[in-house]
Scaffold this active site. Structure first.
Site, PDB file in Angstrom:
ATOM      1  N   ASN A   9       0.948  -1.270   0.039  1.00 50.35           N
ATOM      2  CA  ASN A   9      -0.032  -0.065  -0.145  1.00 50.35           C
ATOM      3  C   ASN A   9       0.939   1.190   0.050  1.00 50.35           C
ATOM      4  OD1 ASN A   9      -1.788   2.054   0.649  1.00 50.35           O
ATOM      5  ND2 ASN A   9      -2.233   1.434   2.490  1.00 50.35           N
ATOM      6  N   TRP A  10       0.868   1.731  -1.165  1.00 46.29           N
ATOM      7  CA  TRP A  10       1.964   3.007  -1.417  1.00 46.29           C
ATOM      8  C   TRP A  10       1.440   4.167  -0.618  1.00 46.29           C
ATOM      9  CZ3 TRP A  10       3.994   2.625  -7.141  1.00 46.29           C
ATOM     10  CH2 TRP A  10       4.486   1.458  -7.113  1.00 46.29           C
ATOM     11  N   LYS A  11       0.061   4.323  -0.195  1.00 46.57           N
ATOM     12  CA  LYS A  11      -0.563   5.472   0.317  1.00 46.57           C
ATOM     13  C   LYS A  11      -0.572   6.714  -0.192  1.00 46.57           C
ATOM     14  CE  LYS A  11      -0.319   3.010   4.573  1.00 46.57           C
ATOM     15  NZ  LYS A  11      -0.012   3.268   6.294  1.00 46.57           N
ATOM     16  N   HIS A  95      -9.441   0.986   4.717  1.00 51.36           N
ATOM     17  CA  HIS A  95      -8.069   1.083   5.578  1.00 51.36           C
ATOM     18  C   HIS A  95      -8.315   2.005   6.868  1.00 51.36           C
ATOM     19  CE1 HIS A  95      -4.182   2.365   6.305  1.00 51.36           C
ATOM     20  NE2 HIS A  95      -3.793   1.229   5.768  1.00 51.36           N
ATOM     21  N   GLU A  97      -6.780   4.371   8.004  1.00 46.42           N
ATOM     22  CA  GLU A  97      -6.640   6.004   7.472  1.00 46.42           C
ATOM     23  C   GLU A  97      -7.959   6.779   7.103  1.00 46.42           C
ATOM     24  OE1 GLU A  97      -2.967   5.237   5.593  1.00 46.42           O
ATOM     25  OE2 GLU A  97      -2.375   4.638   7.331  1.00 46.42           O
ATOM     26  N   GLU A 167      -4.956  -5.126  10.406  1.00 50.00           N
ATOM     27  CA  GLU A 167      -4.077  -3.879  10.885  1.00 50.00           C
ATOM     28  C   GLU A 167      -4.367  -3.285  11.832  1.00 50.00           C
ATOM     29  OE1 GLU A 167      -2.380  -2.778   6.712  1.00 50.00           O
ATOM     30  OE2 GLU A 167      -3.996  -1.578   7.176  1.00 50.00           O
ATOM     31  N   GLY A 173       2.630   2.560  10.711  1.00 51.73           N
ATOM     32  CA  GLY A 173       3.522   3.499  10.497  1.00 51.73           C
ATOM     33  C   GLY A 173       4.251   4.077  11.797  1.00 51.73           C
ATOM     34  N   SER A 213       3.616  -2.099  10.253  1.00 56.26           N
ATOM     35  CA  SER A 213       5.173  -2.148  10.321  1.00 56.26           C
ATOM     36  C   SER A 213       5.808  -3.456   9.956  1.00 56.26           C
ATOM     37  CB  SER A 213       5.438  -1.734  11.929  1.00 56.26           C
ATOM     38  OG  SER A 213       5.190  -0.409  12.056  1.00 56.26           O
TER      39      SER A 213
END
Ligand code: 13P
Length: 251
Positions: A9-11, A95, A97, A167, A173, A213
């Site tokens: 997941n490159w975000k 997700h 976020e 997650e 992160g 992570s």
């Protein structure tokens, strides 16, 4: 037997040049690897360029989000058909976020999961507890609610399109990784819930990724857990060497 599935997941990272360079680097490094399903999920605006870079490879493309409506006046949103048009196979949905920064609810996420399956995309459906929820001892309740609500109305045939990603939000992160035992405990709980909802055969066939992570140094121990079937990788997916090393460890 569940085939391992590692997704990056490159975000909200990369630019046009670095996205193509990362994708091309992975194609080269991972040539011939076929015992692991691999996908990358770049920002929407780089999907087409990355699709071209991946075209002669086994690496699949995914989006980081999708909207549930087919088309129309939904400014800023992207539909399943648009994503398939630019060669997406997967869509990350729910997700943390999006849940906690953009305020997405279980109900919205459920609509997206359902629309993605109907629209021919394979959802990577994310769940996970906040640190305060873990500290309060409510991890299982929170994750079970997210799974049940997110999958409401998804029947036995349609669920087979779904990968679940556990997650824990406190591990994303932050450099804090769930221990393999912590991950396994929640993954086993999710699989138990899937068994209740869909029966043993389907529950045993569904893949549950861990995210938070994950990196080359902890890949083997996380993937060594019986119910950890793959990884959803953020930061470490932005470097060819790290992401390729993780895939190769699993292969
Ligand atoms: P990190 O690997 O950077 O912790 O991110 C995990 C994640 O959110 C993947 O979706």
């Amino acid at each position: 037997m569940r085939k391992p599935f590692i997704a990056g997941n490159w975000k909200m990272n990369m630019n046009a040049a670095s996205a193509v360079s990362l994708a091309s680097g992975l194609v080269k490094e991972l040539e011939g690897v076929d015992s692991v399903d691999v996908a990358v999920c770049p920002p929407f605006v780089y999907l087409q360029a990355v699709a071209a870079a991946l075209s002669a490879s086994n690496i699949a493309l995914g989006s980081q989000n999708v909207y549930f409506e087919e088309n129309g006046a939904f400014t800023g949103e992207i539909s399943c058909d648009m994503l398939k048009d630019v060669c997406c196979t997967y869509a990350i949905i729910g997700h943390s976020e999006r849940r906690h920064v953009m305020g997405e609810t279980d109900e919205l996420i459920n609509k997206k999961v359902s629309a993605a399956i109907n629209g021919g995309l394979l959802p990577i459906f994310c769940v996970g507890e906040l640190l305060a929820e873990r500290n309060a001892g409510t991890t299982n309740d929170v994750v079970a609610r997210q799974v049940k609500k997110g999958l409401e109305g998804i029947c036995d045939e349609r669920i087979q399109a779904v990968t679940i990603a556990y997650e824990p939000v406190w591990a994303i992160g932050t450099g804090l990784t769930a221990t393999p035992e912590q991950a396994q405990e929640v993954h086993a709980m999710i699989r138990g819930l899937l068994t209740e909802l869909y029966g043993k055969d389907i529950a045993q066939s569904l893949r549950i990724q861990y995210g938070g992570s994950a990196k080359p140094g902890n890949t083997a121990e996380l993937m060594g857990q019986p119910d950890v079937d793959g990884l959803l990788v953020g930061g470490a997916s932005l470097k060819v060497e790290d992401f390729a090393a993780m895939v190769k460890t699993v292969a």
